[in-house]
Design a protein around this motif. Sequence first.
Motif, PDB file in Angstrom:
ATOM      1  N   HIS A 261       1.086  -1.018   0.014  1.00 12.21           N
ATOM      2  CA  HIS A 261       0.097  -0.061   0.050  1.00 12.21           C
ATOM      3  C   HIS A 261       0.724   1.064   0.005  1.00 12.21           C
ATOM      4  CE1 HIS A 261      -3.512   2.036   1.777  1.00 12.21           C
ATOM      5  NE2 HIS A 261      -3.456   2.477   0.632  1.00 12.21           N
ATOM      6  N   ILE A 262       0.568   2.196  -0.665  1.00 11.63           N
ATOM      7  CA  ILE A 262       1.347   3.405  -0.963  1.00 11.63           C
ATOM      8  C   ILE A 262       0.148   4.676  -0.925  1.00 11.63           C
ATOM      9  CG2 ILE A 262       2.584   4.972  -2.432  1.00 11.63           C
ATOM     10  CD1 ILE A 262       4.408   2.604  -3.230  1.00 11.63           C
ATOM     11  N   THR A 263       0.619   5.445  -0.062  1.00 11.58           N
ATOM     12  CA  THR A 263      -0.064   6.914  -0.076  1.00 11.58           C
ATOM     13  C   THR A 263       0.659   7.875  -0.765  1.00 11.58           C
ATOM     14  OG1 THR A 263      -1.435   6.199   1.632  1.00 11.58           O
ATOM     15  CG2 THR A 263      -1.627   8.322   1.148  1.00 11.58           C
ATOM     16  N   VAL A 264       0.245   8.830  -1.897  1.00 10.65           N
ATOM     17  CA  VAL A 264       0.770   9.859  -2.308  1.00 10.65           C
ATOM     18  C   VAL A 264      -0.182  10.880  -2.194  1.00 10.65           C
ATOM     19  CG1 VAL A 264       1.706  10.426  -4.527  1.00 10.65           C
ATOM     20  CG2 VAL A 264       2.087   8.281  -3.868  1.00 10.65           C
ATOM     21  N   SER A 265       0.462  12.154  -2.161  1.00  7.49           N
ATOM     22  CA  SER A 265      -0.461  13.355  -2.213  1.00  7.49           C
ATOM     23  C   SER A 265      -0.684  13.737  -3.714  1.00  7.49           C
ATOM     24  CB  SER A 265       0.486  14.581  -1.483  1.00  7.49           C
ATOM     25  OG  SER A 265       0.724  14.237  -0.339  1.00  7.49           O
ATOM     26  N   GLU A 266      -1.672  14.334  -3.909  1.00  9.23           N
ATOM     27  CA  GLU A 266      -1.985  14.847  -5.258  1.00  9.23           C
ATOM     28  C   GLU A 266      -1.236  15.672  -5.834  1.00  9.23           C
ATOM     29  OE1 GLU A 266      -6.217  15.895  -5.585  1.00  9.23           O
ATOM     30  OE2 GLU A 266      -6.465  15.800  -7.757  1.00  9.23           O
ATOM     31  N   GLY A 267      -0.806  15.352  -6.963  1.00  9.47           N
ATOM     32  CA  GLY A 267       0.170  16.396  -7.808  1.00  9.47           C
ATOM     33  C   GLY A 267       1.486  15.853  -7.363  1.00  9.47           C
ATOM     34  N   ALA A 268       1.811  14.922  -6.584  1.00 14.69           N
ATOM     35  CA  ALA A 268       3.350  14.400  -6.206  1.00 14.69           C
ATOM     36  C   ALA A 268       3.621  13.467  -7.246  1.00 14.69           C
ATOM     37  CB  ALA A 268       3.402  13.741  -4.946  1.00 14.69           C
ATOM     38  N   SER A 269       4.727  13.090  -7.333  1.00 15.54           N
ATOM     39  CA  SER A 269       5.329  11.801  -8.322  1.00 15.54           C
ATOM     40  C   SER A 269       4.957  10.502  -7.810  1.00 15.54           C
ATOM     41  CB  SER A 269       6.665  12.091  -8.400  1.00 15.54           C
ATOM     42  OG  SER A 269       7.652  12.045  -7.493  1.00 15.54           O
ATOM     43  N   LEU A 270       4.908   9.447  -8.489  1.00 20.26           N
ATOM     44  CA  LEU A 270       4.555   8.140  -8.094  1.00 20.26           C
ATOM     45  C   LEU A 270       5.641   7.276  -8.545  1.00 20.26           C
ATOM     46  CD1 LEU A 270       2.739   6.182  -6.837  1.00 20.26           C
ATOM     47  CD2 LEU A 270       1.573   6.113  -9.216  1.00 20.26           C
ATOM     48  N   GLU A 271       6.311   6.258  -8.009  1.00 23.73           N
ATOM     49  CA  GLU A 271       6.718   5.144  -8.465  1.00 23.73           C
ATOM     50  C   GLU A 271       6.370   4.087  -7.775  1.00 23.73           C
ATOM     51  OE1 GLU A 271      11.079   5.167  -8.149  1.00 23.73           O
ATOM     52  OE2 GLU A 271      11.255   3.932 -10.100  1.00 23.73           O
ATOM     53  N   LEU A 272       5.937   2.907  -8.628  1.00 17.54           N
ATOM     54  CA  LEU A 272       5.592   1.681  -8.053  1.00 17.54           C
ATOM     55  C   LEU A 272       6.758   0.903  -8.288  1.00 17.54           C
ATOM     56  CD1 LEU A 272       1.613   1.676  -8.682  1.00 17.54           C
ATOM     57  CD2 LEU A 272       3.115   2.327  -6.700  1.00 17.54           C
ATOM     58  N   ARG A 273       7.180  -0.031  -7.472  1.00 13.74           N
ATOM     59  CA  ARG A 273       8.253  -1.107  -7.696  1.00 13.74           C
ATOM     60  C   ARG A 273       7.659  -2.379  -8.246  1.00 13.74           C
ATOM     61  NH1 ARG A 273      11.712  -1.378  -2.674  1.00 13.74           N
ATOM     62  NH2 ARG A 273       9.814  -1.074  -1.646  1.00 13.74           N
TER      63      ARG A 273
ATOM     64  N   HIS B  11      -3.064  12.314 -10.036  1.00 13.88           N
ATOM     65  CA  HIS B  11      -4.316  12.763  -9.848  1.00 13.88           C
ATOM     66  C   HIS B  11      -5.108  11.623  -8.699  1.00 13.88           C
ATOM     67  CE1 HIS B  11      -8.596  13.789 -11.385  1.00 13.88           C
ATOM     68  NE2 HIS B  11      -7.907  15.026 -11.521  1.00 13.88           N
ATOM     69  N   TRP B  12      -6.248  12.553  -8.119  1.00  9.10           N
ATOM     70  CA  TRP B  12      -6.956  11.649  -7.425  1.00  9.10           C
ATOM     71  C   TRP B  12      -7.709  10.568  -8.157  1.00  9.10           C
ATOM     72  CZ3 TRP B  12     -12.107  10.781  -8.715  1.00  9.10           C
ATOM     73  CH2 TRP B  12     -12.654  11.548  -9.557  1.00  9.10           C
ATOM     74  N   SER B  13      -7.931  10.537  -9.239  1.00 10.80           N
ATOM     75  CA  SER B  13      -8.531   9.418 -10.052  1.00 10.80           C
ATOM     76  C   SER B  13      -7.676   8.304 -10.281  1.00 10.80           C
ATOM     77  CB  SER B  13      -9.158  10.009 -11.234  1.00 10.80           C
ATOM     78  OG  SER B  13      -7.954  10.332 -12.106  1.00 10.80           O
ATOM     79  N   ASP B  14      -6.291   8.434  -9.935  1.00 13.91           N
ATOM     80  CA  ASP B  14      -5.352   7.274  -9.979  1.00 13.91           C
ATOM     81  C   ASP B  14      -5.428   6.283  -8.872  1.00 13.91           C
ATOM     82  OD1 ASP B  14      -2.849   9.685 -11.362  1.00 13.91           O
ATOM     83  OD2 ASP B  14      -4.241   8.088 -12.550  1.00 13.91           O
ATOM     84  N   ALA B  15      -6.243   6.752  -7.720  1.00 15.25           N
ATOM     85  CA  ALA B  15      -6.490   5.585  -6.814  1.00 15.25           C
ATOM     86  C   ALA B  15      -6.913   4.469  -7.438  1.00 15.25           C
ATOM     87  CB  ALA B  15      -7.135   6.332  -5.641  1.00 15.25           C
ATOM     88  N   ALA B  16      -6.235   3.193  -6.877  1.00 17.45           N
ATOM     89  CA  ALA B  16      -6.591   2.131  -7.650  1.00 17.45           C
ATOM     90  C   ALA B  16      -5.765   1.085  -7.032  1.00 17.45           C
ATOM     91  CB  ALA B  16      -6.663   2.145  -9.019  1.00 17.45           C
ATOM     92  N   GLU B  17      -5.850  -0.210  -7.537  1.00 18.99           N
ATOM     93  CA  GLU B  17      -4.798  -1.054  -7.275  1.00 18.99           C
ATOM     94  C   GLU B  17      -3.906  -1.502  -8.555  1.00 18.99           C
ATOM     95  OE1 GLU B  17      -6.474  -4.791  -5.414  1.00 18.99           O
ATOM     96  OE2 GLU B  17      -4.204  -5.257  -4.695  1.00 18.99           O
ATOM     97  N   TYR B  18      -2.659  -1.615  -8.461  1.00 18.19           N
ATOM     98  CA  TYR B  18      -1.777  -1.701  -9.456  1.00 18.19           C
ATOM     99  C   TYR B  18      -1.181  -3.020  -9.759  1.00 18.19           C
ATOM    100  CZ  TYR B  18      -2.642   3.206 -10.531  1.00 18.19           C
ATOM    101  OH  TYR B  18      -3.175   4.219 -10.904  1.00 18.19           O
TER     102      TYR B  18
ATOM    103  N   THR C 270      -0.142  -3.543  -5.770  1.00 13.34           N
ATOM    104  CA  THR C 270       0.011  -2.396  -4.699  1.00 13.34           C
ATOM    105  C   THR C 270      -1.356  -1.644  -4.886  1.00 13.34           C
ATOM    106  OG1 THR C 270       2.536  -2.480  -5.269  1.00 13.34           O
ATOM    107  CG2 THR C 270       1.230  -0.283  -4.404  1.00 13.34           C
ATOM    108  N   THR C 271      -1.732  -1.129  -3.580  1.00  5.70           N
ATOM    109  CA  THR C 271      -2.911  -0.336  -3.631  1.00  5.70           C
ATOM    110  C   THR C 271      -2.506   0.993  -3.274  1.00  5.70           C
ATOM    111  OG1 THR C 271      -4.051  -1.949  -2.592  1.00  5.70           O
ATOM    112  CG2 THR C 271      -5.022   0.003  -2.469  1.00  5.70           C
ATOM    113  N   LEU C 272      -2.689   2.166  -4.204  1.00  6.14           N
ATOM    114  CA  LEU C 272      -2.616   3.391  -4.507  1.00  6.14           C
ATOM    115  C   LEU C 272      -3.604   4.108  -3.756  1.00  6.14           C
ATOM    116  CD1 LEU C 272      -0.570   5.839  -5.022  1.00  6.14           C
ATOM    117  CD2 LEU C 272      -1.736   5.784  -7.438  1.00  6.14           C
ATOM    118  N   SER C 273      -3.272   4.784  -2.754  1.00  2.00           N
ATOM    119  CA  SER C 273      -4.422   5.943  -2.206  1.00  2.00           C
ATOM    120  C   SER C 273      -3.512   7.206  -2.308  1.00  2.00           C
ATOM    121  CB  SER C 273      -4.534   5.717  -0.796  1.00  2.00           C
ATOM    122  OG  SER C 273      -5.048   4.623  -0.317  1.00  2.00           O
ATOM    123  N   VAL C 274      -4.431   8.217  -2.868  1.00  2.00           N
ATOM    124  CA  VAL C 274      -4.096   9.534  -3.146  1.00  2.00           C
ATOM    125  C   VAL C 274      -4.731  10.512  -2.227  1.00  2.00           C
ATOM    126  CG1 VAL C 274      -4.101  11.550  -4.977  1.00  2.00           C
ATOM    127  CG2 VAL C 274      -4.071   8.942  -5.715  1.00  2.00           C
ATOM    128  N   SER C 275      -3.891  11.475  -1.516  1.00  2.00           N
ATOM    129  CA  SER C 275      -4.440  12.234  -0.409  1.00  2.00           C
ATOM    130  C   SER C 275      -4.467  13.670  -1.090  1.00  2.00           C
ATOM    131  CB  SER C 275      -3.640  12.125   0.748  1.00  2.00           C
ATOM    132  OG  SER C 275      -1.938  12.644   0.508  1.00  2.00           O
TER     133      SER C 275
END
Lengths: 113, 113
Positions: free
Chosen positions: A10-22, A82-89, A107-112
């Motif tokens: 599980h990863i939480t990222v702020s909206e507008g921040a960059s993301l990297e899923l391993r 973006h908030w709409s990117d919240a999902a499972e990858y 990996t579950t992505l949450s966007v704050s």
Amino acid sequence: AQSVTQPDIHITVSEGASLELRCNYSYGATPYLFWYVQSPGQGLQLLLKYFSGDTLVQGIKGFEAEFKRSQSSFNLRKPSVHWSDAAEYFCAVASGAGTALIFGKGTTLSVSS
Amino acid sequence: DVKVTQSSRYLVKRTGEKVFLECVQDMDHENMFWYRQDPGLGLRLIYFSYDVKMKEKGDIPEGYSVSREKKERFSLILESASTNQTSMYLCATVHRESGNTIYFGEGSWLTVV
């Protein structure tokens, strides 16, 4: 045998921040690599795939992934979430084009906000 | 547009019942797959088929069988459903025309009580 490891459950990222899923894979030959996304209650949507050629692959929704053979990795990136990117990858590997996929556990992505 | 149809989205069955999950694709594809998805375990391959009347076991075939009498239809059969088969089942097919991309159906949620 092929296998895929997604180290982050599980990863939480702020909206507008960059993301990297391993994603790390185990496979003896050149793999076919994929990233899928699944929104709640939905099927899987293909984000991007790597079969050969340029190791930096562009996908839909602004995502990209880089194949690094030396690290057996295929990490997914997005410069601004973006908030709409919240999902499972899900990362997946196959031995050939059109053959069965072996998936990581996701990996579950949450966007704050 | 690639279409993979799983006719039953939500099913509730009793322990011991015989259950059929149907998957239909209208693109004359040879390769089809059945996966089950469970939280924290990702997608696991149950069975796959590369042509009519052909089937191969995946990673978790126990308790399942499949039928591929026509190219467009790939059925997953639970001979005697058990509660540990409560899961989301996903069918997939390979679309050669888009570079052997694997497309998934929307999924069938099965609850065994």
